[in-house]
Design a protein around this motif. Structure first.
Motif, PDB file in Angstrom:
ATOM      1  N   ASN A 136     -59.393  36.858 100.381  1.00 47.42           N
ATOM      2  CA  ASN A 136     -59.487  36.737 101.839  1.00 47.42           C
ATOM      3  C   ASN A 136     -59.037  35.381 102.366  1.00 47.42           C
ATOM      4  O   ASN A 136     -59.138  35.122 103.565  1.00 47.42           O
ATOM      5  N   GLY A 137     -58.549  34.526 101.466  1.00 47.78           N
ATOM      6  CA  GLY A 137     -57.998  33.242 101.889  1.00 47.78           C
ATOM      7  C   GLY A 137     -59.030  32.259 102.409  1.00 47.78           C
ATOM      8  O   GLY A 137     -58.742  31.455 103.300  1.00 47.78           O
ATOM      9  N   VAL A 138     -60.233  32.319 101.855  1.00 53.91           N
ATOM     10  CA  VAL A 138     -61.324  31.454 102.317  1.00 53.91           C
ATOM     11  C   VAL A 138     -61.654  30.419 101.238  1.00 53.91           C
ATOM     12  O   VAL A 138     -62.020  30.795 100.118  1.00 53.91           O
ATOM     13  N   PRO A 139     -61.539  29.123 101.530  1.00 53.63           N
ATOM     14  CA  PRO A 139     -61.887  28.102 100.533  1.00 53.63           C
ATOM     15  C   PRO A 139     -63.350  28.236 100.124  1.00 53.63           C
ATOM     16  O   PRO A 139     -64.200  28.596 100.929  1.00 53.63           O
ATOM     17  N   ASN A 140     -63.625  27.941  98.846  1.00 52.50           N
ATOM     18  CA  ASN A 140     -64.989  28.117  98.361  1.00 52.50           C
ATOM     19  C   ASN A 140     -65.276  27.142  97.238  1.00 52.50           C
ATOM     20  O   ASN A 140     -64.395  26.752  96.489  1.00 52.50           O
ATOM     21  N   SER A 141     -66.547  26.780  97.117  1.00 49.81           N
ATOM     22  CA  SER A 141     -66.958  25.822  96.092  1.00 49.81           C
ATOM     23  C   SER A 141     -66.783  26.376  94.679  1.00 49.81           C
ATOM     24  O   SER A 141     -66.768  25.611  93.712  1.00 49.81           O
ATOM     25  N   SER A 142     -66.633  27.701  94.557  1.00 51.36           N
ATOM     26  CA  SER A 142     -66.471  28.285  93.222  1.00 51.36           C
ATOM     27  C   SER A 142     -65.065  28.096  92.673  1.00 51.36           C
ATOM     28  O   SER A 142     -64.820  28.349  91.498  1.00 51.36           O
ATOM     29  N   PHE A 143     -64.127  27.662  93.507  1.00 50.13           N
ATOM     30  CA  PHE A 143     -62.741  27.519  93.051  1.00 50.13           C
ATOM     31  C   PHE A 143     -62.624  26.374  92.052  1.00 50.13           C
ATOM     32  O   PHE A 143     -63.221  25.309  92.226  1.00 50.13           O
ATOM     33  N   ARG A 144     -61.823  26.606  91.032  1.00 53.09           N
ATOM     34  CA  ARG A 144     -61.623  25.593  89.995  1.00 53.09           C
ATOM     35  C   ARG A 144     -60.893  24.391  90.579  1.00 53.09           C
ATOM     36  O   ARG A 144     -60.035  24.517  91.459  1.00 53.09           O
ATOM     37  N   LYS A 145     -61.207  23.249  90.076  1.00 51.99           N
ATOM     38  CA  LYS A 145     -60.552  22.018  90.514  1.00 51.99           C
ATOM     39  C   LYS A 145     -59.506  21.611  89.482  1.00 51.99           C
ATOM     40  O   LYS A 145     -59.782  21.556  88.287  1.00 51.99           O
ATOM     41  N   PHE A 146     -58.294  21.370  89.974  1.00 53.98           N
ATOM     42  CA  PHE A 146     -57.207  20.968  89.075  1.00 53.98           C
ATOM     43  C   PHE A 146     -56.703  19.589  89.446  1.00 53.98           C
ATOM     44  O   PHE A 146     -56.749  19.181  90.610  1.00 53.98           O
TER      45      PHE A 146
END
Length: 373
Positions: free
Chosen positions: A173-183
């Protein structure tokens, strides 16, 4: 390759691979956009749309090994006691429509919607009917036998499904979230939640298949989600973005590519390239079919003398193996007018009918079926 291992989204690939992908993507995006435009402007759009839904449903279901053909489904339309093969196709078709309708009215691609679509997909079909619409609560696996020791891939544990699906939902859904991995973005190119719709569809599909949240039906539902992403991202209309036919043509490679993304060293580059290329072939195929359908329809109209004959001729593009009863009901014609019109089309060589049949005579638009099958 490890049998286990699915990281949360987003993903990262080497910069040099991203350059190749974006070069290929520019060409395919143009093809898909052009095909979508041609389809939307076609005077045959409203007649053939249902058949495109049906074709997608058949090809996606066949990937899972269900022995059914386009001709079977068209020939046996309206049967009161359909076989389990037909039920699976019809369920897919209904789930596809249900999902498209929800997205077009502004609903997000959510866990709730995914469970509703799964319930539709599994209704009265073979498999785990009791678990329709519910995530699995046991460990499952993908492999050639019913022994976990032989597994090609072991998905995440059941108690992790909710958090992985939440991560996937935010991504889709194109929503930023804290669960996204950090690269560390200096190490490569990140395909995040704002990436190109075709790439997002490719990433989403693999991630859903790797999570494997249901006991059965994951493959079919995962391919429905490809079409829903295309609608949500305003990429195309549903009937234009049906890629299962191309995936079925290279079924072994498709499965190999899915497996290649799993494990400790996921090969996202090969999968995304494969998926983008399949989308390009899909667009080429659609344009070819659309042009042939329009030509067939136009040439047939020239052979029709009466307005009722023209309407009946165009109707057969939505119901290629039809009867006088169905024509009369759907076009609101008198039964005699329907029979007379169908006979005229048959006499003109546009339709075929078995002249020896006395009752329930079928009239077949074989030229259309040859184009679409």
């Amino acid at each position: 390759m490890s049998k286990e291992g699915t990281s949360k989204l987003p993903i990262m690939i080497p910069n040099e691979h991203a350059l190749v992908i974006y070069k290929l993507l520019a060409e395919v995006n143009y093809k898909v956009g052009y095909a979508s435009g041609q389809y939307n402007r076609s005077f045959m759009k409203k007649y053939i749309e249902n058949l495109f839904y049906l074709k997608e449903s058949i090809h996606s279901t066949r990937i899972e090994g269900t022995p059914v053909t386009f001709t079977d489904m068209v020939e046996e339309r309206g049967e009161k006691n359909p076989s389990w093969e037909r039920i699976e196709v019809l369920n897919y078709q209904e789930a596809l429509r249900q999902g498209a309708s929800s997205i077009k009215t502004g609903y997000p691609i959510s866990t709730r919607l995914i469970k509703e679509l799964h319930r539709t997909l599994m209704g009265n079909a073979r498999g785990s009917n009791a678990s329709g619409g519910e995530f699995r609560n046991i460990q499952n696996f993908i492999g050639p036998s019913n022994r976990i020791e032989d597994a090609v891939y072991i998905p995440i544990a059941a108690n992790e499904i909710d958090e992985y699906m939440e991560n996937l939902n935010f991504y889709m859904n194109g929503v930023p979230n804290s669960s996204f991995r950090k690269f560390n973005k200096t190490d490569g190119f990140v395909f995040d939640e704002e990436c190109d719709p075709i790439i997002k569809a490719a990433v989403m599909h693999v991630q859903f298949e790797s999570i494997h949240p249901f006991l059965d039906g994951n493959g079919r539902l995962g391919r429905i989600l490809i079409a829903l992403i295309a609608i949500k991202e305003d990429l195309v209309d549903v009937p234009v973005f049906f890629v299962s036919e191309e995936l079925e043509k290279e079924r072994a490679r498709y499965y190999a590519m899915l497996n290649g993304v799993r494990g400790d060293n996921p090969d996202w580059y090969s999968w995304i390239k494969f998926f983008i290329t399949a989308c390009g072939r899909m667009a080429d195929s659609l344009l070819s079919k659309l042009k042939a359908v329009e030509e067939l329809a136009s040439n047939g109209l020239k052979k029709c003398s009466l307005e009722s004959e023209k309407n009946i001729w165009l109707y057969t593009f939505s119901d290629p193996y039809t009867t006088a009863t169905r024509v009369a009901e759907n076009l609101h014609l008198a039964p005699g007018t329907a029979r007379k019109g169908l006979k005229a089309l048959s006499d003109a060589g546009l339709l075929y009918t078995d002249e020896t049949a006395i009752r329930n005579r079928k009239y077949r638009n074989y030229d259309l079926m040859r184009i679409l099958d």
